[in-house]
Design an enzyme around this catalytic site. Structure first.
Site, PDB file in Angstrom:
ATOM      1  N   GLY A  37      -8.812   4.938   6.933  1.00  0.00           N
ATOM      2  CA  GLY A  37      -8.429   6.337   7.114  1.00  0.00           C
ATOM      3  C   GLY A  37      -6.944   6.522   7.379  1.00  0.00           C
ATOM      4  O   GLY A  37      -6.377   7.534   7.005  1.00  0.00           O
ATOM      5  N   GLY A  82       0.793  -2.230   4.058  1.00  0.00           N
ATOM      6  CA  GLY A  82       1.486  -0.947   3.967  1.00  0.00           C
ATOM      7  C   GLY A  82       2.688  -0.903   4.881  1.00  0.00           C
ATOM      8  O   GLY A  82       3.832  -1.152   4.480  1.00  0.00           O
ATOM      9  N   MET A 115     -11.882   5.596  -0.820  1.00  0.00           N
ATOM     10  CA  MET A 115     -12.535   5.847   0.471  1.00  0.00           C
ATOM     11  C   MET A 115     -13.175   7.218   0.360  1.00  0.00           C
ATOM     12  O   MET A 115     -12.694   8.217   0.910  1.00  0.00           O
ATOM     13  CB  MET A 115     -11.496   5.807   1.602  1.00  0.00           C
ATOM     14  CG  MET A 115     -11.121   4.399   1.999  1.00  0.00           C
ATOM     15  SD  MET A 115      -9.588   4.360   2.921  1.00  0.00           S
ATOM     16  CE  MET A 115      -8.433   4.330   1.571  1.00  0.00           C
ATOM     17  N   GLY A 124      -5.325  -3.638   6.008  1.00  0.00           N
ATOM     18  CA  GLY A 124      -5.230  -3.007   7.317  1.00  0.00           C
ATOM     19  C   GLY A 124      -4.606  -3.928   8.345  1.00  0.00           C
ATOM     20  O   GLY A 124      -5.148  -4.987   8.641  1.00  0.00           O
ATOM     21  N   ASP A 140      -4.552   4.269  -1.951  1.00  0.00           N
ATOM     22  CA  ASP A 140      -5.654   4.700  -1.105  1.00  0.00           C
ATOM     23  C   ASP A 140      -6.051   6.128  -1.436  1.00  0.00           C
ATOM     24  O   ASP A 140      -5.246   7.043  -1.272  1.00  0.00           O
ATOM     25  CB  ASP A 140      -5.224   4.643   0.369  1.00  0.00           C
ATOM     26  CG  ASP A 140      -5.133   3.219   0.860  1.00  0.00           C
ATOM     27  OD1 ASP A 140      -6.116   2.490   0.721  1.00  0.00           O
ATOM     28  OD2 ASP A 140      -4.064   2.841   1.376  1.00  0.00           O
ATOM     29  N   SER A 152       0.852  -1.192   0.000  1.00  0.00           N
ATOM     30  CA  SER A 152       0.000   0.000   0.000  1.00  0.00           C
ATOM     31  C   SER A 152       0.887   1.242   0.000  1.00  0.00           C
ATOM     32  O   SER A 152       1.613   1.501   0.961  1.00  0.00           O
ATOM     33  CB  SER A 152      -0.906  -0.010   1.237  1.00  0.00           C
ATOM     34  OG  SER A 152      -1.655   1.185   1.252  1.00  0.00           O
ATOM     35  N   GLY A 157      -2.927   4.447   7.932  1.00  0.00           N
ATOM     36  CA  GLY A 157      -2.072   3.260   7.958  1.00  0.00           C
ATOM     37  C   GLY A 157      -1.619   2.991   9.390  1.00  0.00           C
ATOM     38  O   GLY A 157      -1.856   3.804  10.296  1.00  0.00           O
ATOM     39  N   GLY A 158      -0.992   1.844   9.577  1.00  0.00           N
ATOM     40  CA  GLY A 158      -0.340   1.557  10.850  1.00  0.00           C
ATOM     41  C   GLY A 158      -1.266   1.166  11.991  1.00  0.00           C
ATOM     42  O   GLY A 158      -0.858   1.190  13.150  1.00  0.00           O
ATOM     43  N   HIS A 210      -8.337   2.085  -4.253  1.00  0.00           N
ATOM     44  CA  HIS A 210      -9.317   1.960  -3.171  1.00  0.00           C
ATOM     45  C   HIS A 210      -9.901   3.339  -2.876  1.00  0.00           C
ATOM     46  O   HIS A 210      -9.227   4.182  -2.279  1.00  0.00           O
ATOM     47  CB  HIS A 210      -8.580   1.368  -1.948  1.00  0.00           C
ATOM     48  CG  HIS A 210      -9.400   1.257  -0.714  1.00  0.00           C
ATOM     49  ND1 HIS A 210      -8.846   1.028   0.525  1.00  0.00           N
ATOM     50  CD2 HIS A 210     -10.743   1.323  -0.523  1.00  0.00           C
ATOM     51  CE1 HIS A 210      -9.812   0.968   1.430  1.00  0.00           C
ATOM     52  NE2 HIS A 210     -10.956   1.150   0.830  1.00  0.00           N
TER      53      HIS A 210
HETATM   54  C1  DX5 Z   1      -6.353   2.246   5.505  1.00  0.00           C
HETATM   55  C2  DX5 Z   1      -5.939   1.946   4.084  1.00  0.00           C
HETATM   56  C3  DX5 Z   1      -4.910   0.900   3.957  1.00  0.00           C
HETATM   57  C4  DX5 Z   1      -3.590   1.220   4.610  1.00  0.00           C
HETATM   58  C5  DX5 Z   1      -3.073  -0.055   5.201  1.00  0.00           C
HETATM   59  O1  DX5 Z   1      -7.371   3.172   5.492  1.00  0.00           O
HETATM   60  O2  DX5 Z   1      -7.065   1.544   3.315  1.00  0.00           O
HETATM   61  O3  DX5 Z   1      -4.691   0.527   2.604  1.00  0.00           O
HETATM   62  O4  DX5 Z   1      -2.639   1.730   3.732  1.00  0.00           O
HETATM   63  O5  DX5 Z   1      -1.961   0.233   5.948  1.00  0.00           O
HETATM   64  P1  DX5 Z   1      -1.303  -0.772   6.994  1.00  0.00           P
HETATM   65  O6  DX5 Z   1      -0.890  -2.008   6.236  1.00  0.00           O
HETATM   66  O7  DX5 Z   1      -0.185   0.011   7.533  1.00  0.00           O
HETATM   67  O8  DX5 Z   1      -2.364  -1.091   8.021  1.00  0.00           O
HETATM   68 ZN    ZN Z   2      -6.688   0.620   1.279  1.00  0.00          ZN
END
Ligand code: DX5
Ligand code: ZN
Length: 218
Positions: free
Chosen positions: A143, A194, A69, A173, A36, A9, A145-146, A67
């Site tokens: 919304g 990500g 959102m 996620g 994202d 990601s 990452g991490g 994706h």
């Molecule tokens: C969250 C995003 C994810 C995000 C995942 O809203 O849709 O794609 O980048 O990140 P990690 O892998 O760090 O949870």
């Molecule tokens: Zn995503």
């Protein structure tokens, strides 16, 4: 060929060197790249727009998985299709006619997908399963990452897999070498990661490790 697809990601890449982030995913053996798109309304954050997708399209031939959102994805899909998306995912919670929009995305010649957030009833996805290439089960509240993986989503994955043996099921996620295999055992076949991949000292090694652990869970 691997039965599990892994998409880094780009949200977790260094925003000062995004093109390098795209190329790093490719040279590390990724099967595609997840982008994202946040509108500051559907989720309380903003991320990237069509120009970032165009940059990624120029930088790689990898599959680009977009994706959205966004509260009103119907107003944005054309921008992302012309910027080079290979798959566009919309949310079941968005304010749009999902059936018509999913149809429209297919008619534009790319793959479509429907996404559900962790608190959303799985039943709401069922009517769309024969219309989509891909279902994205969010394993965090979208919304940022991490965040940490929400294990209650595993049951949703099992239910969707029972209803649709052939659809691609993606998770997004908190995916790492522990949670990825759990999602695969429940029925997922595409893993978005990500933080786990972009913060690894060696993305290629970590991606290969995630792949082998996940395949072992099949
Ligand atoms: C969250 C995003 C994810 C995000 C995942 O809203 O849709 O794609 O980048 O990140 P990690 O892998 O760090 O949870
Ligand atoms: Zn995503």
């Amino acid at each position: 060929m691997s039965q599990i697809k892994i998409y880094p990601s780009l949200l977790a890449a260094d925003f000062g060197h995004l093109e390098q982030g795209v190329k790093m995913a490719e040279s590390s053996g990724a099967d595609g790249l997840h982008l994202d798109i946040m509108d500051g309304h559907f989720v309380p954050n903003l991320s990237m727009g069509p120009d970032v997708l165009k940059m990624a399209r120029r930088a790689t031939d990898m599959h680009l998985n977009v994706h959205l959102m966004c509260s009103r994805p119907q107003e944005l899909v054309d921008l992302f299709i012309s910027a080079g998306a290979d798959t566009i995912l919309i949310h079941i919670e968005a304010d749009c006619d999902q059936e018509a929009l999913l149809d429209y995305i297919k008619k534009c010649g790319i793959r479509n997908g429907i996404t559900l957030n962790p608190p959303t009833e799985t039943e709401r996805i069922i009517p769309y399963l024969n219309q989509v290439d891909e279902v994205l089960c969010m394993t965090v509240n979208p919304g940022f990452g991490g965040q940490s993986f929400i294990p209650e989503v595993l049951e949703k994955i099992r239910t969707i897999r029972q209803h649709a043996p052939d659809v691609d099921i993606m998770v997004d996620g908190g995916i790492n070498d522990q949670t990825g295999p759990q999602a695969v055992a429940a029925g997922a076949n595409i893993l978005v990661a990500g933080t786990y991949l972009y913060r690894a000292p060696d993305m290629q090694a970590e991606l290969a490790h995630l792949r082998s652990e996940s395949e072992a869970a099949l």
